[in-house]
Scaffold this motif. Structure first.
Motif, mmCIF file in Angstrom:
data_model
loop_
_atom_site.group_PDB
_atom_site.id
_atom_site.type_symbol
_atom_site.label_atom_id
_atom_site.label_comp_id
_atom_site.label_asym_id
_atom_site.label_seq_id
_atom_site.Cartn_x
_atom_site.Cartn_y
_atom_site.Cartn_z
ATOM 1 N N GLY A 110 -24.879 -36.346 5.997
ATOM 2 C CA GLY A 110 -24.212 -37.626 6.263
ATOM 3 C C GLY A 110 -25.197 -38.717 6.672
ATOM 4 N N LEU A 111 -24.771 -39.940 6.497
ATOM 5 C CA LEU A 111 -25.650 -41.092 6.753
ATOM 6 C C LEU A 111 -25.082 -42.007 7.828
ATOM 7 C CD1 LEU A 111 -26.383 -41.709 2.971
ATOM 8 C CD2 LEU A 111 -28.091 -41.008 4.665
ATOM 9 N N SER A 112 -24.055 -41.542 8.556
ATOM 10 C CA SER A 112 -23.463 -42.384 9.596
ATOM 11 C C SER A 112 -23.466 -41.725 10.970
ATOM 12 C CB SER A 112 -22.013 -42.747 9.229
ATOM 13 O OG SER A 112 -22.010 -43.561 8.099
ATOM 14 N N LEU A 359 -33.426 -41.874 -12.008
ATOM 15 C CA LEU A 359 -33.844 -43.227 -11.619
ATOM 16 C C LEU A 359 -32.874 -43.809 -10.589
ATOM 17 C CD1 LEU A 359 -34.747 -44.664 -15.146
ATOM 18 C CD2 LEU A 359 -36.323 -43.738 -13.419
ATOM 19 N N ARG A 360 -31.638 -43.435 -10.687
ATOM 20 C CA ARG A 360 -30.621 -43.904 -9.731
ATOM 21 C C ARG A 360 -30.456 -42.931 -8.561
ATOM 22 N NH1 ARG A 360 -27.988 -44.306 -6.079
ATOM 23 N NH2 ARG A 360 -25.791 -44.901 -5.869
ATOM 24 N N GLU A 361 -30.386 -41.641 -8.884
ATOM 25 C CA GLU A 361 -30.064 -40.674 -7.838
ATOM 26 C C GLU A 361 -31.217 -40.428 -6.869
ATOM 27 O OE1 GLU A 361 -26.577 -38.461 -7.851
ATOM 28 O OE2 GLU A 361 -27.494 -37.248 -9.409
ATOM 29 N N ILE A 363 -33.049 -42.676 -5.553
ATOM 30 C CA ILE A 363 -33.320 -43.855 -4.704
ATOM 31 C C ILE A 363 -33.180 -43.506 -3.225
ATOM 32 C CG2 ILE A 363 -32.617 -46.216 -4.101
ATOM 33 C CD1 ILE A 363 -31.597 -46.527 -6.999
ATOM 34 N N SER A 364 -32.077 -42.870 -2.892
ATOM 35 C CA SER A 364 -31.785 -42.621 -1.478
ATOM 36 C C SER A 364 -32.899 -41.791 -0.818
ATOM 37 C CB SER A 364 -30.451 -41.902 -1.357
ATOM 38 O OG SER A 364 -30.060 -41.837 -0.036
ATOM 39 N N GLU A 365 -33.280 -40.701 -1.479
ATOM 40 C CA GLU A 365 -34.322 -39.847 -0.899
ATOM 41 C C GLU A 365 -35.666 -40.593 -0.826
ATOM 42 O OE1 GLU A 365 -35.012 -36.046 -2.859
ATOM 43 O OE2 GLU A 365 -36.932 -36.029 -1.793
ATOM 44 N N TYR A 373 -32.475 -49.139 7.167
ATOM 45 C CA TYR A 373 -31.215 -49.435 7.850
ATOM 46 C C TYR A 373 -30.184 -49.566 6.745
ATOM 47 C CZ TYR A 373 -27.860 -51.315 11.083
ATOM 48 O OH TYR A 373 -26.743 -51.470 11.861
ATOM 49 N N LYS A 374 -29.192 -48.665 6.755
ATOM 50 C CA LYS A 374 -28.321 -48.553 5.592
ATOM 51 C C LYS A 374 -26.997 -49.266 5.800
ATOM 52 C CE LYS A 374 -28.788 -44.655 3.150
ATOM 53 N NZ LYS A 374 -29.956 -44.858 2.291
ATOM 54 N N ASN A 375 -26.565 -49.956 4.763
ATOM 55 C CA ASN A 375 -25.222 -50.525 4.742
ATOM 56 C C ASN A 375 -24.505 -49.967 3.521
ATOM 57 O OD1 ASN A 375 -25.061 -52.909 6.818
ATOM 58 N ND2 ASN A 375 -27.075 -52.997 5.893
ATOM 59 N N TRP A 406 -31.185 -53.120 -3.140
ATOM 60 C CA TRP A 406 -29.769 -52.999 -3.538
ATOM 61 C C TRP A 406 -29.596 -51.896 -4.570
ATOM 62 C CZ3 TRP A 406 -25.746 -55.536 -1.478
ATOM 63 C CH2 TRP A 406 -25.942 -56.786 -0.875
ATOM 64 N N TYR A 407 -28.550 -51.121 -4.409
ATOM 65 C CA TYR A 407 -28.098 -50.212 -5.462
ATOM 66 C C TYR A 407 -26.656 -49.854 -5.144
ATOM 67 C CZ TYR A 407 -29.446 -46.655 -1.949
ATOM 68 O OH TYR A 407 -29.602 -45.936 -0.796
ATOM 69 N N GLY A 408 -26.023 -49.145 -6.034
ATOM 70 C CA GLY A 408 -24.662 -48.750 -5.695
ATOM 71 C C GLY A 408 -23.796 -48.423 -6.881
ATOM 72 N N HIS A 409 -22.514 -48.329 -6.559
ATOM 73 C CA HIS A 409 -21.524 -47.848 -7.510
ATOM 74 C C HIS A 409 -20.664 -49.042 -7.932
ATOM 75 C CE1 HIS A 409 -22.746 -44.043 -5.618
ATOM 76 N NE2 HIS A 409 -22.476 -44.606 -4.456
ATOM 77 N N ILE A 410 -21.163 -49.782 -8.914
ATOM 78 C CA ILE A 410 -20.484 -51.010 -9.328
ATOM 79 C C ILE A 410 -19.043 -50.750 -9.757
ATOM 80 C CG2 ILE A 410 -20.435 -52.692 -11.234
ATOM 81 C CD1 ILE A 410 -22.407 -53.307 -9.082
ATOM 82 N N LEU A 415 -21.375 -51.185 -2.662
ATOM 83 C CA LEU A 415 -22.777 -51.625 -2.674
ATOM 84 C C LEU A 415 -23.542 -50.968 -1.543
ATOM 85 C CD1 LEU A 415 -21.947 -55.405 -3.066
ATOM 86 C CD2 LEU A 415 -23.118 -54.029 -4.780
ATOM 87 N N HIS A 416 -24.736 -50.474 -1.844
ATOM 88 C CA HIS A 416 -25.625 -49.957 -0.798
ATOM 89 C C HIS A 416 -26.740 -50.977 -0.589
ATOM 90 C CE1 HIS A 416 -23.497 -46.260 -0.661
ATOM 91 N NE2 HIS A 416 -23.832 -45.882 -1.863
ATOM 92 N N LEU A 417 -26.751 -51.548 0.610
ATOM 93 C CA LEU A 417 -27.775 -52.531 0.980
ATOM 94 C C LEU A 417 -28.697 -51.830 1.968
ATOM 95 C CD1 LEU A 417 -28.775 -55.551 1.469
ATOM 96 C CD2 LEU A 417 -27.031 -55.649 3.230
ATOM 97 N N ALA A 454 -17.758 -47.829 2.771
ATOM 98 C CA ALA A 454 -17.043 -47.489 1.542
ATOM 99 C C ALA A 454 -16.948 -45.993 1.346
ATOM 100 C CB ALA A 454 -17.751 -48.118 0.351
ATOM 101 N N GLU A 455 -18.045 -45.266 1.664
ATOM 102 C CA GLU A 455 -18.033 -43.824 1.394
ATOM 103 C C GLU A 455 -18.790 -42.986 2.419
ATOM 104 O OE1 GLU A 455 -19.932 -42.940 -2.365
ATOM 105 O OE2 GLU A 455 -21.791 -43.910 -1.793
ATOM 106 N N HIS A 456 -19.647 -43.580 3.225
ATOM 107 C CA HIS A 456 -20.442 -42.768 4.159
ATOM 108 C C HIS A 456 -19.678 -42.424 5.435
ATOM 109 C CE1 HIS A 456 -24.444 -44.452 2.279
ATOM 110 N NE2 HIS A 456 -23.769 -43.670 1.454
ATOM 111 N N GLY A 457 -18.606 -43.138 5.724
ATOM 112 C CA GLY A 457 -17.852 -42.895 6.955
ATOM 113 C C GLY A 457 -18.356 -43.764 8.108
HETATM 114 C C1 MLT Z 1 -26.067 -43.035 -2.936
HETATM 115 O O1 MLT Z 1 -25.235 -43.700 -3.530
HETATM 116 O O2 MLT Z 1 -27.199 -42.836 -3.399
HETATM 117 C C2 MLT Z 1 -25.663 -42.382 -1.661
HETATM 118 O O3 MLT Z 1 -24.492 -42.930 -1.148
HETATM 119 C C3 MLT Z 1 -26.746 -42.330 -0.632
HETATM 120 C C4 MLT Z 1 -27.237 -43.652 -0.151
HETATM 121 O O4 MLT Z 1 -26.484 -44.600 -0.047
HETATM 122 O O5 MLT Z 1 -28.421 -43.760 0.165
#
Ligand code: MLT
Ligand code: ZN
Length: 497
Positions: A110-112, A359-361, A363-365, A373-375, A406-410, A415-417, A454-457
């Motif tokens: 988890g990220l929260s 390339l997308r997946e 990013i987080s790691e 600092y994640k939003n 910026w990245y995310g699930h359009i 949006l992940h900021l 949106a999804e991290h809680g």
């Molecule tokens: C993602 O979309 O990659 C995950 O929610 C993890 C993140 O936001 O870093």
């Protein structure tokens, strides 16, 4: 589409307000040493779960006391590893008698901060409860224990010729119980929805130590309040999820991945409209060029195409017939002609598709090394261009010296900021600075009727901002519900509200 134009990266190249009192964020690292476990309680726990299944060594306390947030220090009193629901029940009853707080623990991805144990709590880890209990081909469902790793569940479904569609980068270590407790989202929400959509039944132990069997695998069941849905997304505050019955889907046929380079954010919306009207999209993701730059610097991957563009859209679509790819290519030509898309690449096989996904997946790691600092924010999909412009303006004013990724699930408005910590700044100063701007981000989210998570809680990290998305009345109702399920307040206290 030219077969000769495949890049070394392995993919084909198409031709081209209302607010209630705000708490001050509790964000500075808390340095606490773990409190020693009371020896009588320790003995009782051991009697429940057996020798060697109550851990008190420093490494275990550290490992089980944290999730993937970097803000708090681990300080649980012990870690207990039950092997069945009745043991969970006995532990909860003991904790109730002893007034001992419990932090339920899955894969801790988890990220929260929802799984952080920082104040002498008992961590109840579901690791040993990791089996598939039943599979039913007619119902297309399976029942499993909560500690099963998400990827193992996906593989099990695949062995049965079926598909568990909730997927995300941490599927290799997250557990299904944690996915349910946080209503995990991920990369396929545009087509398959969140975890909630796939839960047909739950077996849980409430804070009072009762075992509830919720919905029992039924598709139709209109018999009053559906407690299953209250437990989903409750972040371990109402009950401990011990077993789940999950719906499975037919696997998507021959999914192909398309990465498109786009000139600006509004163009991504045009691309979304174009493709979602014509194809069955499994995913529609985006990332900025800075996100790509970071991934390429840290991972053994190549850029999708030579030309760098400000943003990239990543689409996965199902190839139900051989003509689908032609349609995708024709749409690509239309998008280029309209000036929305500057370049693109499409996968020709599953290895290429996987590499493009990385390339997308990744990013987080990749960013985790910069202690970001994640939003994790959402607005209605149609509102995204205006929202991202407003947040970008705010970020460039307030974070002129920080890198903003910026990245995310359009496809689902999420949006992940991520604000990256400069090397020279201490984590305390960085977190403090970001948290003051976060209030302004939360105000913007509120003005767009969006969500601060949106999804991290909510966990610990987003607690100060809950009231920007949920009303005072809603929060009061949540607290009352909590007191019914967990009258002594022993389940994940201090999380959510
Ligand atoms: C993602 O979309 O990659 C995950 O929610 C993890 C993140 O936001 O870093
Ligand atoms: Zn995400």
């Amino acid at each position: 589409m030219p077969s000769a134009a495949y890049t070394s990266g392995g993919a084909g190249h198409p031709h081209k307000t209302h607010q209630i009192s705000k708490q001050l964020p509790e964000l500075l690292i808390q340095l606490q040493s773990p409190k020693p476990m009371d020896s009588k309680i320790l003995q009782q726990l051991q009697a429940i779960v057996g020798e060697g299944r109550v851990l008190t060594d420093a490494d275990s306390l550290q490992n089980y006391g944290l999730d993937r947030t970097t803000v708090w220090s681990a300080a649980p009193c012990a870690v207990v590893l039950p092997g069945k629901t009745e043991e969970v029940q006995a532990i909860v009853r003991l904790a109730g008698r002893e007034n001992l707080a419990i932090v339920p623990s899955g894969g801790r991805t988890g990220l929260s901060g929802g799984a952080v144990a920082k104040s002498g709590e008992l961590v109840l880890a579901l690791d040993r409860m990791n089996k598939v209990i039943d599979f039913n081909a007619v119902d297309r469902s399976l029942t499993c224990e909560a500690g099963i790793i998400t990827q193992q569940l996906q593989e099990y479904a695949e062995e049965q010729g079926l598909f568990y569609p909730v997927d995300f980068a941490s599927a290799g270590s997250s557990q299904i119980g944690g996915n349910i407790a946080t209503n995990a989202g991920g990369i396929n929400v545009i087509r398959y929805g969140m975890t909630r959509e796939w839960v047909l039944g739950l077996k849980v132990v409430t804070g009072n130590g009762e075992i509830l069997e919720l919905n029992r695998g039924l598709i139709k069941n209109n018999t009053g309040y559906d407690f299953r849905h209250l437990l989903i997304g409750s972040e371990g505050t109402l009950g401990i999820i011990c077993e789940a019955t999950l719906r499975l889907a037919p696997p998507p046929k021959d999914p192909a991945v398309l990465v498109l380079g786009v000139s600006d954010f509004p163009a991504i919306m045009d691309v979304l409209k174009t493709y979602s009207g014509a194809l069955t999209l499994n995913a529609f993701e985006f990332f900025s060029d800075l996100a790509l730059e970071k991934v390429l610097a840290h991972q053994p991957l190549t850029a999708p195409f030579e030309q760098r563009t400000p943003y990239y859209a990543l689409l996965e679509f199902e190839q139900t017939t051989p003509e689908v790819l032609d349609t995708a290519m024709a749409l690509f030509e239309d998008c280029v002609e309209a000036g929305w898309v500057l370049d693109g690449v499409v996968s020709q096989n599953q290895t290429q598709a996987k590499n493009l996904w990385r390339l997308r997946e990744d990013i987080s790691e990749t960013l985790s090394f910069s202690k970001p600092y994640k939003n994790d924010i959402s607005v209605q999909v149609s509102q995204m261009p205006d929202f991202i412009r407003a947040v970008d303006d705010l970020a460039s004013q307030r974070y002129p010296d920080f890198e903003v990724v910026w990245y995310g699930h359009i496809g689902d408005g999420n949006l992940h900021l991520n604000i990256l910590k400069p090397d020279e700044l201490s984590i305390e100063d960085f977190t403090q600075e970001c948290s003051s701007v976060s209030t302004e981000v939360a105000e913007l989210v509120q003005s767009f009727n969006g969500s601060v998570s949106a999804e991290h809680g909510i966990g610990l990290l987003k607690k100060p901002y809950l009231s920007y998305t949920r009303s005072e009345t809603e929060i009061a109702l949540m607290q009352q519900i909590k007191s019914l399920f967990d009258p002594k307040g022993i389940l994940n206290p201090g999380k959510l509200f």
